[in-house]
Design a protein around this motif. Structure first.
Motif, PDB file in Angstrom:
ATOM      1  N   PHE A  91       0.826  -1.201   0.000  1.00 39.26           N
ATOM      2  CA  PHE A  91       0.000   0.000   0.000  1.00 39.26           C
ATOM      3  C   PHE A  91       0.866   1.259   0.000  1.00 39.26           C
ATOM      4  O   PHE A  91       0.586   2.210  -0.730  1.00 39.26           O
ATOM      5  CB  PHE A  91      -0.939   0.028   1.212  1.00 39.26           C
ATOM      6  N   CYS A 108      -0.272   5.115  -0.781  1.00 38.53           N
ATOM      7  CA  CYS A 108      -1.383   5.172   0.165  1.00 38.53           C
ATOM      8  C   CYS A 108      -0.832   5.409   1.563  1.00 38.53           C
ATOM      9  O   CYS A 108       0.307   5.071   1.852  1.00 38.53           O
ATOM     10  CB  CYS A 108      -2.163   3.856   0.150  1.00 38.53           C
ATOM     11  N   ASN A 157      -6.356   6.100   0.290  1.00 39.34           N
ATOM     12  CA  ASN A 157      -5.778   5.948  -1.045  1.00 39.34           C
ATOM     13  C   ASN A 157      -5.404   7.299  -1.657  1.00 39.34           C
ATOM     14  O   ASN A 157      -5.628   8.352  -1.061  1.00 39.34           O
ATOM     15  CB  ASN A 157      -6.701   5.129  -1.964  1.00 39.34           C
ATOM     16  N   GLU A 158      -4.846   7.251  -2.847  1.00 33.09           N
ATOM     17  CA  GLU A 158      -4.361   8.471  -3.505  1.00 33.09           C
ATOM     18  C   GLU A 158      -5.480   9.440  -3.854  1.00 33.09           C
ATOM     19  O   GLU A 158      -5.226  10.614  -4.116  1.00 33.09           O
ATOM     20  CB  GLU A 158      -3.522   8.107  -4.740  1.00 33.09           C
ATOM     21  N   MET A 200      -4.313  -1.781  -8.586  1.00 36.16           N
ATOM     22  CA  MET A 200      -3.668  -0.466  -8.457  1.00 36.16           C
ATOM     23  C   MET A 200      -3.285   0.095  -9.814  1.00 36.16           C
ATOM     24  O   MET A 200      -3.349   1.300 -10.009  1.00 36.16           O
ATOM     25  CB  MET A 200      -2.440  -0.576  -7.534  1.00 36.16           C
TER      26      MET A 200
END
Length: 153
Positions: free
Chosen positions: A25, A30, A48-49, A149
């Motif tokens: 991650f 992240c 998350n992004e 991802m």
């Protein structure tokens, strides 16, 4: 590198998988947060992004010992939701671990891979993941972490 996982204990699998998942991650940009509330069934939280927060339940399976993961329903208070995921780490001898990211909502429509067990005779009601030569390709196609991802970018 030759990996022989047979000497690992359940705790060692859990610790290895936890670090492995968190590193993946972090590599995907992240942020990781410990579950300060100590919620049962949530091992940590990921931002998350895109700034979204998701709860992560960590599960491991060593194919040398079993091919099934059971998640007691009371862990999630019988609630399947969009922001709750299972981080499944699959261990097989002579291979690196494989990390799958599975949304909890998959159990809304059970199938050969995702089992909804209401059997009170053997266990408490649980959601299960049935890993077999038929279901591994499904995991790889839809839930392999690196593929998920890559598709997000």
């Amino acid at each position: 590198m030759k990996n022989d996982w047979s000497a690992f204990t359940t705790l060692q699998f859990q610790k290895y998988a936890e670090h492995y998942v968190k590193m993946n991650f972090i590599a995907a940009h992240c942020a990781i947060y410990e579950d300060a509330g100590g919620s049962r069934g949530v091992d940590f939280v990921v931002k998350n992004e895109k700034g979204q927060y998701v709860d992560i339940y960590l599960a491991t399976v060593y194919i040398g010992k079993t091919n099934y993961v059971a998640i007691p329903k009371y862990y999630w208070e019988k609630e399947l939701r969009e922001n709750l995921y299972v981080a499944l780490v699959l261990f097989m001898d002579e291979q690196e671990p494989i990390f799958y990211l599975i949304p909890s909502i998959v159990w809304r429509t059970p199938n050969e891979l995702f089992i909804d067990s209401t059997d009170y005779s053997r266990n408490k009601p649980s959601w299960g993941i049935n890993i077999s030569k038929n279901t591994i390709p499904i995991l790889a196609e839809k839930y392999w972490f690196e593929k998920i991802m890559l598709n997000r970018k």
